[in-house]
Design a protein around this motif. Structure first.
Motif, PDB file in Angstrom:
ATOM      1  N   ARG A  18       8.552  -9.656 -22.068  1.00 32.07           N
ATOM      2  CA  ARG A  18       9.777 -10.154 -21.446  1.00 32.07           C
ATOM      3  C   ARG A  18      10.857 -10.376 -22.495  1.00 32.07           C
ATOM      4  O   ARG A  18      12.033 -10.075 -22.262  1.00 32.07           O
ATOM      5  CB  ARG A  18       9.520 -11.447 -20.678  1.00 32.07           C
ATOM      6  N   SER A  19      10.486 -10.884 -23.664  1.00 28.80           N
ATOM      7  CA  SER A  19      11.464 -11.099 -24.730  1.00 28.80           C
ATOM      8  C   SER A  19      12.083  -9.784 -25.184  1.00 28.80           C
ATOM      9  O   SER A  19      13.295  -9.705 -25.437  1.00 28.80           O
ATOM     10  CB  SER A  19      10.802 -11.812 -25.916  1.00 28.80           C
ATOM     11  N   ARG A  20      11.274  -8.747 -25.276  1.00 36.41           N
ATOM     12  CA  ARG A  20      11.799  -7.450 -25.718  1.00 36.41           C
ATOM     13  C   ARG A  20      12.652  -6.793 -24.628  1.00 36.41           C
ATOM     14  O   ARG A  20      13.659  -6.141 -24.935  1.00 36.41           O
ATOM     15  CB  ARG A  20      10.651  -6.537 -26.138  1.00 36.41           C
ATOM     16  N   HIS A 214      10.749   2.855 -26.575  1.00 39.21           N
ATOM     17  CA  HIS A 214       9.369   2.681 -26.138  1.00 39.21           C
ATOM     18  C   HIS A 214       8.485   2.209 -27.282  1.00 39.21           C
ATOM     19  O   HIS A 214       7.672   1.290 -27.127  1.00 39.21           O
ATOM     20  CB  HIS A 214       8.876   4.025 -25.586  1.00 39.21           C
ATOM     21  N   ALA A 215       8.653   2.828 -28.440  1.00 42.13           N
ATOM     22  CA  ALA A 215       7.871   2.410 -29.610  1.00 42.13           C
ATOM     23  C   ALA A 215       8.197   0.973 -29.995  1.00 42.13           C
ATOM     24  O   ALA A 215       7.291   0.174 -30.291  1.00 42.13           O
ATOM     25  CB  ALA A 215       8.149   3.349 -30.778  1.00 42.13           C
ATOM     26  N   LEU A 216       9.475   0.621 -29.993  1.00 39.18           N
ATOM     27  CA  LEU A 216       9.873  -0.743 -30.350  1.00 39.18           C
ATOM     28  C   LEU A 216       9.336  -1.754 -29.349  1.00 39.18           C
ATOM     29  O   LEU A 216       8.879  -2.837 -29.727  1.00 39.18           O
ATOM     30  CB  LEU A 216      11.396  -0.832 -30.428  1.00 39.18           C
ATOM     31  N   ALA A 217       9.398  -1.415 -28.073  1.00 36.03           N
ATOM     32  CA  ALA A 217       8.904  -2.328 -27.035  1.00 36.03           C
ATOM     33  C   ALA A 217       7.401  -2.532 -27.138  1.00 36.03           C
ATOM     34  O   ALA A 217       6.872  -3.548 -26.678  1.00 36.03           O
ATOM     35  CB  ALA A 217       9.276  -1.799 -25.648  1.00 36.03           C
ATOM     36  N   ARG A 218       6.714  -1.583 -27.752  1.00 32.63           N
ATOM     37  CA  ARG A 218       5.272  -1.708 -27.996  1.00 32.63           C
ATOM     38  C   ARG A 218       4.950  -2.401 -29.318  1.00 32.63           C
ATOM     39  O   ARG A 218       3.798  -2.508 -29.709  1.00 32.63           O
ATOM     40  CB  ARG A 218       4.631  -0.314 -27.996  1.00 32.63           C
ATOM     41  N   GLY A 219       5.993  -2.836 -30.037  1.00 33.79           N
ATOM     42  CA  GLY A 219       5.781  -3.553 -31.285  1.00 33.79           C
ATOM     43  C   GLY A 219       5.693  -2.682 -32.516  1.00 33.79           C
ATOM     44  O   GLY A 219       5.303  -3.157 -33.584  1.00 33.79           O
ATOM     45  N   THR A 221       7.409  -0.010 -35.514  1.00 31.76           N
ATOM     46  CA  THR A 221       8.616  -0.041 -36.335  1.00 31.76           C
ATOM     47  C   THR A 221       9.620   0.990 -35.838  1.00 31.76           C
ATOM     48  O   THR A 221       9.272   1.937 -35.120  1.00 31.76           O
ATOM     49  CB  THR A 221       8.290   0.262 -37.797  1.00 31.76           C
ATOM     50  N   LEU A 222      10.864   0.807 -36.256  1.00 28.94           N
ATOM     51  CA  LEU A 222      11.900   1.757 -35.883  1.00 28.94           C
ATOM     52  C   LEU A 222      11.623   3.131 -36.481  1.00 28.94           C
ATOM     53  O   LEU A 222      11.785   4.162 -35.819  1.00 28.94           O
ATOM     54  CB  LEU A 222      13.269   1.235 -36.327  1.00 28.94           C
ATOM     55  N   ASP A 223      11.184   3.171 -37.736  1.00 26.29           N
ATOM     56  CA  ASP A 223      10.873   4.454 -38.358  1.00 26.29           C
ATOM     57  C   ASP A 223       9.759   5.171 -37.601  1.00 26.29           C
ATOM     58  O   ASP A 223       9.830   6.390 -37.376  1.00 26.29           O
ATOM     59  CB  ASP A 223      10.459   4.236 -39.814  1.00 26.29           C
ATOM     60  N   ALA A 224       8.737   4.423 -37.181  1.00 28.13           N
ATOM     61  CA  ALA A 224       7.655   5.029 -36.403  1.00 28.13           C
ATOM     62  C   ALA A 224       8.180   5.573 -35.083  1.00 28.13           C
ATOM     63  O   ALA A 224       7.748   6.636 -34.613  1.00 28.13           O
ATOM     64  CB  ALA A 224       6.547   4.015 -36.165  1.00 28.13           C
ATOM     65  N   GLY A 225       9.111   4.847 -34.475  1.00 26.80           N
ATOM     66  CA  GLY A 225       9.698   5.308 -33.224  1.00 26.80           C
ATOM     67  C   GLY A 225      10.470   6.605 -33.391  1.00 26.80           C
ATOM     68  O   GLY A 225      10.386   7.510 -32.545  1.00 26.80           O
ATOM     69  N   VAL A 226      11.222   6.716 -34.475  1.00 26.82           N
ATOM     70  CA  VAL A 226      11.968   7.942 -34.733  1.00 26.82           C
ATOM     71  C   VAL A 226      11.007   9.109 -34.960  1.00 26.82           C
ATOM     72  O   VAL A 226      11.217  10.220 -34.437  1.00 26.82           O
ATOM     73  CB  VAL A 226      12.905   7.763 -35.939  1.00 26.82           C
ATOM     74  N   ALA A 316      15.363  -4.611 -28.652  1.00 27.61           N
ATOM     75  CA  ALA A 316      13.965  -4.293 -28.354  1.00 27.61           C
ATOM     76  C   ALA A 316      13.077  -4.561 -29.562  1.00 27.61           C
ATOM     77  O   ALA A 316      11.919  -4.961 -29.425  1.00 27.61           O
ATOM     78  CB  ALA A 316      13.840  -2.838 -27.918  1.00 27.61           C
ATOM     79  N   LEU A 317      13.617  -4.344 -30.759  1.00 27.42           N
ATOM     80  CA  LEU A 317      12.852  -4.551 -31.991  1.00 27.42           C
ATOM     81  C   LEU A 317      12.581  -6.035 -32.248  1.00 27.42           C
ATOM     82  O   LEU A 317      11.448  -6.421 -32.570  1.00 27.42           O
ATOM     83  CB  LEU A 317      13.619  -3.950 -33.168  1.00 27.42           C
ATOM     84  N   HIS A 318      13.602  -6.864 -32.087  1.00 26.87           N
ATOM     85  CA  HIS A 318      13.497  -8.267 -32.501  1.00 26.87           C
ATOM     86  C   HIS A 318      13.307  -9.250 -31.349  1.00 26.87           C
ATOM     87  O   HIS A 318      12.919 -10.396 -31.587  1.00 26.87           O
ATOM     88  CB  HIS A 318      14.750  -8.661 -33.286  1.00 26.87           C
ATOM     89  N   GLY A 319      13.593  -8.834 -30.116  1.00 25.95           N
ATOM     90  CA  GLY A 319      13.475  -9.756 -28.983  1.00 25.95           C
ATOM     91  C   GLY A 319      14.713 -10.600 -28.788  1.00 25.95           C
ATOM     92  O   GLY A 319      15.613 -10.650 -29.631  1.00 25.95           O
ATOM     93  N   GLU A 320      14.768 -11.291 -27.659  1.00 26.66           N
ATOM     94  CA  GLU A 320      15.998 -11.985 -27.263  1.00 26.66           C
ATOM     95  C   GLU A 320      16.380 -13.127 -28.190  1.00 26.66           C
ATOM     96  O   GLU A 320      17.562 -13.438 -28.351  1.00 26.66           O
ATOM     97  CB  GLU A 320      15.868 -12.529 -25.839  1.00 26.66           C
TER      98      GLU A 320
END
Length: 371
Positions: A18-20, A214-219, A221-226, A316-320
């Protein structure tokens, strides 16, 4: 499109999700609002109007501070469509692109009608929000693509030469489908993008952006998502401009102090793929959300677009809880964004308890009708 498997959610997982979700939707809207007042200006014009430090806070747009553009409006309706798709699964009607298209047609009605049609029973609660009935610089491609009820498909896309970011900026919610596999997330974003944007650069940018979120919402990293997005792009015809934009964004991180010069080299966001590259670069080099968004909006290109994309990524990376409270306090539509974010999180984690054939909540079905 195959049905994704369900997931079992613990309390901590639900709270993080929910935070993401909140972070992604609110972060995108904050970036949109930060850039909206200067989106048509060059960097020199921004500095002439707001000082050498350029934009550091909301400036008036559409008659007020903190106002959002069509990017946020469309994102809200994308979320609405995804919730409706989940609700309609109980009927055996499982085709999310259709439900998202219907939701975007409801957005299109807000661009031509004076206000909500209270006689309609199938519109749900979002279409009754009066503040959404305002034209906020939508792209021509979105207006024409949704100008009739015919749905564009990969075989017959709408606006085959449209390269702008109108589909890209509404695609973060697809990435919040964390129970889906990345290839399904990418495919859904692409299928919904071609409803208005038929250029591969435009619709594949939407798919890549959704995979990164999607990757960020799953926790992750941004680099992994790219990297995950690049893997999804490679088999698809016409992917090279989008793949190149992402690779250039990764490379720019190592090229010195972040600034407008780096953004100019990435294309400033004038096409969908360059907007994606700018947003990814700004998110990668961001020390925090505030600094990342300031970088994302202070350049010669479409500031609201790059601000929206960067804000969604960082949220999405850091949450609300990482979002700047002062900007949240002035953000237009914040109650609506929070409400639909929480509804989305509840649907994705507890949907069967809300509308399964054996235990349907009438209030939920009134908010998100199956029709």
């Amino acid at each position: 499109m195959s049905t994704p498997s369900g997931a079992i959610w613990g309390r901590a997982e639900q709270q993080d999700f929910r935070s993401r979700v909140r972070g992604c939707l609110l972060g995108g809207a904050i970036g949109d609002a930060l850039g909206a007042g200067v989106s048509a200006l060059t960097l020199d014009e921004i500095r002439a109007a707001h000082g050498e430090g350029a934009v550091n806070d909301f400036v008036p747009a559409f008659g007020r501070r903190g106002a959002v553009s069509a990017a946020t409006q469309l994102t809200l309706f994308t979320v609405d469509g995804l919730i409706r798709a989940q609700v309609r699964r109980d009927t055996g009607a499982w085709h999310p692109p259709t439900d998202v298209h219907r939701a975007h047609l409801r957005w299109a009605a807000t661009q031509r009608d004076w206000g909500p049609d209270l006689r309609r029973k199938d519109g749900g609660w979002l279409a009754q929000e009066e503040w959404l009935y305002a034209r906020r610089d939508p792209t021509i491609s979105c207006l024409t693509g949704l100008g009739d009820t015919t749905m564009g498909t990969l075989d017959k896309p709408k606006n085959t030469i449209a390269r702008d970011s109108g589909a890209l900026v509404r695609s973060a919610p697809f990435g919040l489908l964390v129970g889906w596999e990345p290839q399904l997330v990418c495919q859904l974003a692409v299928e919904c993008a071609v409803q208005t944007h038929g250029s591969p650069g435009a619709y594949l940018s939407a798919g890549a952006f959704a995979v990164i979120v999607h990757a960020l919402a799953r926790g992750e990293t941004l680099d992994a998502g790219v990297q995950r997005a690049l893997a999804q792009l490679t088999p698809r015809p016409g992917h090279q401009p989008v793949s190149d934009a992402l690779q250039q964004a990764l490379g720019a991180v190592r090229q010195g102090i972040p600034g407008p010069e780096r953004i100019a080299a990435l294309g400033e966001g004038r096409t969908a793929e360059s907007a994606l590259g700018v947003a990814v670069y700004c998110a990668l080099v961001a020390e925090d959300i505030r600094q990342g968004l300031r970088l994302a909006v202070n350049h010669d290109g479409p500031s609201a677009v790059t601000g929206t994309l960067c804000g969604a990524l960082l949220g999405a990376l850091h949450g609300e809880t990482a979002l700047p409270p002062a900007w949240l306090a002035e953000l237009e539509g914040r109650p609506t964004l929070l409400e639909i974010a929480d509804d989305f999180a509840m649907e994705m984690t507890q949907g069967p308890a809300l509308h399964s054939p054996g235990s349907a909540a009438s209030g939920w079905l009134a908010r998100y009708p199956r029709g």
